[in-house]
Design a protein around this motif. Structure first.
Motif, PDB file in Angstrom:
ATOM      1  N   PHE A 107     103.384  92.848 -26.558  1.00 54.24           N
ATOM      2  CA  PHE A 107     102.512  93.375 -25.508  1.00 54.24           C
ATOM      3  C   PHE A 107     103.188  93.261 -24.136  1.00 54.24           C
ATOM      4  N   TYR A 111     104.036  96.125 -21.636  1.00 55.51           N
ATOM      5  CA  TYR A 111     103.486  96.081 -20.272  1.00 55.51           C
ATOM      6  C   TYR A 111     104.580  96.312 -19.239  1.00 55.51           C
ATOM      7  N   SER A 115     104.667  99.387 -16.662  1.00 53.36           N
ATOM      8  CA  SER A 115     104.606  99.130 -15.212  1.00 53.36           C
ATOM      9  C   SER A 115     105.663  99.921 -14.445  1.00 53.36           C
ATOM     10  N   CYS A 264     102.962 101.319 -27.347  1.00 55.48           N
ATOM     11  CA  CYS A 264     102.100 100.354 -26.644  1.00 55.48           C
ATOM     12  C   CYS A 264     102.041 100.680 -25.147  1.00 55.48           C
ATOM     13  N   SER A 265     103.201 100.914 -24.547  1.00 63.43           N
ATOM     14  CA  SER A 265     103.216 101.198 -23.097  1.00 63.43           C
ATOM     15  C   SER A 265     102.494 102.497 -22.784  1.00 63.43           C
ATOM     16  N   LEU A 268      98.759 101.942 -23.088  1.00 62.99           N
ATOM     17  CA  LEU A 268      98.263 101.107 -21.981  1.00 62.99           C
ATOM     18  C   LEU A 268      98.056 101.951 -20.731  1.00 62.99           C
ATOM     19  N   TYR A 272      94.507 102.639 -18.928  1.00 62.37           N
ATOM     20  CA  TYR A 272      94.288 102.368 -17.504  1.00 62.37           C
ATOM     21  C   TYR A 272      93.785 103.624 -16.785  1.00 62.37           C
ATOM     22  N   SER A 292      97.418  95.485 -14.141  1.00 66.88           N
ATOM     23  CA  SER A 292      97.569  94.187 -14.820  1.00 66.88           C
ATOM     24  C   SER A 292      96.228  93.688 -15.348  1.00 66.88           C
ATOM     25  N   SER A 294      93.685  95.535 -16.218  1.00 68.93           N
ATOM     26  CA  SER A 294      93.336  96.372 -17.369  1.00 68.93           C
ATOM     27  C   SER A 294      94.078  95.904 -18.623  1.00 68.93           C
ATOM     28  N   CYS A 295      95.378  95.614 -18.469  1.00 66.45           N
ATOM     29  CA  CYS A 295      96.181  95.154 -19.616  1.00 66.45           C
ATOM     30  C   CYS A 295      95.700  93.787 -20.118  1.00 66.45           C
ATOM     31  N   VAL A 298      92.733  94.311 -22.251  1.00 65.63           N
ATOM     32  CA  VAL A 298      93.122  94.880 -23.548  1.00 65.63           C
ATOM     33  C   VAL A 298      93.705  93.805 -24.458  1.00 65.63           C
ATOM     34  N   PHE A 299      94.594  92.977 -23.894  1.00 61.36           N
ATOM     35  CA  PHE A 299      95.201  91.941 -24.743  1.00 61.36           C
ATOM     36  C   PHE A 299      94.151  90.930 -25.222  1.00 61.36           C
TER      37      PHE A 299
END
Length: 352
Positions: A107, A111, A115, A264-265, A268, A272, A292, A294-295, A298-299
């Motif tokens: 993750f 992330y 980003s 994953c990215s 994400l 978002y 951040s 939001s992530c 999710v995690f």
């Protein structure tokens, strides 16, 4: 093309032989590929609105509705392939490590890539594609395995009713889902790209990979033994021999993580974006703090799913079953629904 193909080749391709088992399912894969091609044609018509964003296509209210409905779909898909891959890593590489920590590593890498922005994430798919697409070729020798026989691919027509056929068709259809989420990326697509051609090539490549892996699994394990093998694709890799490397499967699983980092990215960023729409911040600039947060949510939800809903076996995993249903629904409904809504909103401009 790269994005469409990689989004169709996520976690489900690794467990696919378990859900199909019977030789006549090769025909089911081909039928599902043809049917999904029809939906990709519809999707290409949505993409034909070069440079248009969601608000211009659907209108502000409908964008809000689609984003609110899409959030749980995005999360279920994201959590299913992350936890699925985490389970593989836990089972074959780090059996004593807590799965939450493995999920955190994947993750965090995803992330970091997300980003960097949507453009760099999209470009990363080229790396993800070329790092992983060649792995299917490793299974070609299993087609000529010395103990295999052409009779292992019989019967080519089901003899025990058609219920299993429909279940297999439903599963493969769901496995080919993913390209429908690319409608969120229309503003980033070049107007010079031939969308239908790219989508068709990607879909054909995905079907070829599915057929290759399933046929190799049938010839190597046989239908009866496939029923009890949770990860036949990964287990086949363990039989590959190299004079220099003893555990080829470990290396391949690690390289395959590039694929999951990209997915994953991307999801994400989509998650978002949907949160910003739902919270009424669509016209405000994105912030690192907001992304951040939001992530982090999710995690936290993924960890909760891992402990509360993720099954111990692919044979009885209800979260995977939920993803299969949702994936099939989005691929079946979303392209047609968005095209119909866009035609109605724009009153026929350029859509035919």
């Amino acid at each position: 093309m790269f994005m469409t193909n990689r989004l169709q080749m996520l976690y489900f391709v690794l467990i696919m032989p378990v859900y199909l088992v019977q030789p006549y399912m090769i025909g089911v894969i081909l039928v599902a590929g043809i049917l999904s091609q029809l939906n990709l044609i519809i999707l290409s018509k949505v993409f034909s609105r070069d440079g248009a964003n969601g608000t211009q296509l659907l209108g502000r209210r409908l964008v809000y509705v689609y984003a609110a409905i899409g959030l749980p779909f995005l999360f279920v898909k994201l959590s299913a392939f992350i936890l699925g891959f985490v389970e593989l890593v836990h089972l074959y590489i780090f059996p004593s490590m807590q799965r939450d920590w493995i999920a955190l590593v994947i993750f965090l890498i995803g992330y970091y890539l997300a980003s960097q922005g949507i453009e760099k994430t999209i470009r990363f798919v080229v790396i993800a594609f070329f790092c992983t697409v060649w792995m299917s070729l490793l299974f070609v020798p299993f087609l000529f395995f010395k103990y295999s026989d052409l009779h292992d691919l019989y019967p080519i027509i089901p003899t025990n009713g058609y219920r299993q056929v429909w279940k297999g068709l439903f599963y493969v259809w769901s496995s080919l889902s993913g390209p429908e989420y690319l409608v969120c990326l229309i503003p980033w697509f070049s107007s010079q790209q031939k969308k239908l051609k790219a989508l068709s090539l990607a879909n054909a490549l995905s079907v070829i990979e599915y057929v290759l892996l399933f046929t190799a699994s049938l010839l190597f394990f046989g239908s009866n033994y496939l029923k009890g093998k949770p990860y036949p694709v990964i287990n086949m890799i363990r039989y590959l021999q190299s004079p220099a490397l003893e555990r080829i499967d470990i290396i391949l699983i690690c390289v395959h993580m590039v694929h999951y980092v990209f997915a994953c990215s991307l999801f994400l960023l989509l998650f978002y974006g949907a949160v910003r729409i739902v919270t009424g911040n669509i016209h405000k600039s994105t912030t690192r703090i907001g992304f951040s947060a939001s992530c982090a949510v999710v995690f936290g939800l993924i960890v909760a799913v891992n402990h509360l809903f993720w099954g111990e076996s692919v044979f009885s995993n209800r979260w995977l079953s939920l993803q299969i249903i949702m994936g099939a629904a989005t691929l079946l409904i979303l392209p047609t629904l968005i095209l119909a809504t866009a035609k109605r909103t724009t009153k026929g401009r350029d859509f035919e």
